[in-house]
Motif scaffolding. Structure first.
Motif, short mmCIF file in Angstrom:
data_model
loop_
_atom_site.label_atom_id
_atom_site.label_comp_id
_atom_site.label_asym_id
_atom_site.label_seq_id
_atom_site.Cartn_x
_atom_site.Cartn_y
_atom_site.Cartn_z
N UNK A 24 -43.35 -2.77 -18.62
CA UNK A 24 -43.65 -2.99 -17.19
C UNK A 24 -42.81 -4.14 -16.64
N UNK A 25 -42.66 -5.20 -17.43
CA UNK A 25 -41.86 -6.33 -16.99
C UNK A 25 -40.39 -5.93 -16.80
N UNK A 26 -39.88 -5.06 -17.70
CA UNK A 26 -38.50 -4.57 -17.55
C UNK A 26 -38.36 -3.74 -16.27
N UNK A 27 -39.37 -2.94 -15.97
CA UNK A 27 -39.35 -2.15 -14.73
C UNK A 27 -39.34 -3.07 -13.51
N UNK A 28 -40.17 -4.12 -13.56
CA UNK A 28 -40.26 -5.04 -12.43
C UNK A 28 -38.94 -5.77 -12.17
N UNK A 29 -38.18 -6.06 -13.25
CA UNK A 29 -36.95 -6.84 -13.12
C UNK A 29 -35.69 -5.97 -13.05
N UNK A 30 -35.85 -4.67 -13.21
CA UNK A 30 -34.67 -3.80 -13.30
C UNK A 30 -33.77 -3.92 -12.07
N UNK A 31 -34.34 -3.90 -10.88
CA UNK A 31 -33.53 -3.93 -9.66
C UNK A 31 -32.76 -5.24 -9.56
N UNK B 277 -31.64 -7.01 -12.06
CA UNK B 277 -30.54 -6.92 -13.01
C UNK B 277 -29.44 -6.03 -12.44
N UNK B 278 -29.82 -4.88 -11.90
CA UNK B 278 -28.83 -3.95 -11.35
C UNK B 278 -28.04 -4.60 -10.21
N UNK B 279 -28.73 -5.35 -9.38
CA UNK B 279 -28.06 -6.02 -8.27
C UNK B 279 -27.12 -7.12 -8.75
N UNK C 56 -31.66 -2.79 -21.83
CA UNK C 56 -32.74 -3.76 -21.65
C UNK C 56 -33.84 -3.58 -22.70
N UNK C 57 -34.10 -2.35 -23.09
CA UNK C 57 -35.11 -2.11 -24.12
C UNK C 57 -34.75 -2.80 -25.43
#
Length: 252
Positions: A109-116, A118-120, A147-148
């Motif tokens: 969930x934390x990776x999902x929250x921070x994904x955008x 990181x992508x930016x 990220x995983x």
């Protein structure tokens, strides 16, 4: 519940076991005993806590295990004494305690929250150097896979899910030790809330029979905001049953 609060709770439960004290019947020689069911629950919970926080070789665990054996008042008071010592040393700062760790699903969930974020950030390299721009679902898969690796060691890509009516699909990522499947989607023109929801409902049905899957985490990357009500769609898809746990995260 914090660690110190847990110690207080176990001490209170121990005192509750003492409150269940009953003396031996008349003319029967024996020690005063307490409710055996309450005692067993308290003892198990206390040993589990001490092992988790200090290990099974720590003095606290060994003392409790050695002295707290039967539902006698003296035995219970000894156990409460061990817990009181733990409480006092935590409060004084004389001992360090293990910090609570996040579950694998919380980590994802934390990776999902921070994904955008990181992508930016990947688009903003020094001196306009070549970088990675998220264009499609495959780009999302590649970055999320990377990220995983920060948190998980055994990541299996493209595991085949069981066929359904002659049709089969590939799981994006299988975390086999954790028994979690991570399914990746990216919205685009023609793939909005309705289409994503339909696809994930079908995936949930398929993955419910996957032999190595107890939980399915669905990450939907929606940088353009094509899903008008992301929290509503998450709520519709999420479930927690013996058959399968489903967690859906639509970000940003």
């Amino acid at each position: 519940m914090g660690i110190l609060e847990k110690v207080y709770s176990l001490i209170d439960k121990g005192n509750g076991v003492l409150a269940s004290y009953r003396s031996p019947p008349p003319n029967v020689i024996g020690f005063p005993t307490c409710d055996s069911g309450l005692f067993a629950t308290w003892k198990t919970q206390s040993l589990s806590f001490l092992e988790k926080q200090f290990s099974s070789t720590s003095p606290y665990y060994l003392e409790f295990q050695d002295k707290v054996k039967k539902a006698y008042t003296g035995s219970i008071r000894t156990g409460i004494g061990v817990l009181e010592a733990v409480k006092e040393e935590i409060e004084s700062g004389e001992i360090s305690i293990a910090t609570d760790t996040k579950s694998p699903i919380q980590i994802i969930e934390n990776l999902c929250d921070r994904f955008h974020l990181v992508a930016r950030q990947l688009r903003e390299r020094y001196n306009e150097r070549e970088t990675m721009d998220i264009q499609d679902e495959y780009d999302v898969q590649d970055l999320f896979h990377a990220l995983l690796h920060l948190e998980f060691e055994d990541i299996r890509a493209e595991e085949w899910a069981p066929s359904n009516a002659g049709k089969s699909t590939r799981v994006d990522f299988l975390l086999k030790p954790e028994r979690i499947v991570v399914e990746i989607k990216k919205t685009r023109k023609g793939l909005g809330a309705k289409e994503v929801g339909s696809q994930l409902i079908e995936d949930i049905h398929r993955y419910s029979s996957h032999p190595d899957c107890d939980a399915l985490v669905c990450f939907v990357y929606d940088p353009d905001g094509r899903v008008a009500n992301p929290r509503g769609l998450e709520s519709d898809l999420n479930k927690d049953t013996d058959e399968l746990v489903v967690k859906t995260y639509i970000r940003p």
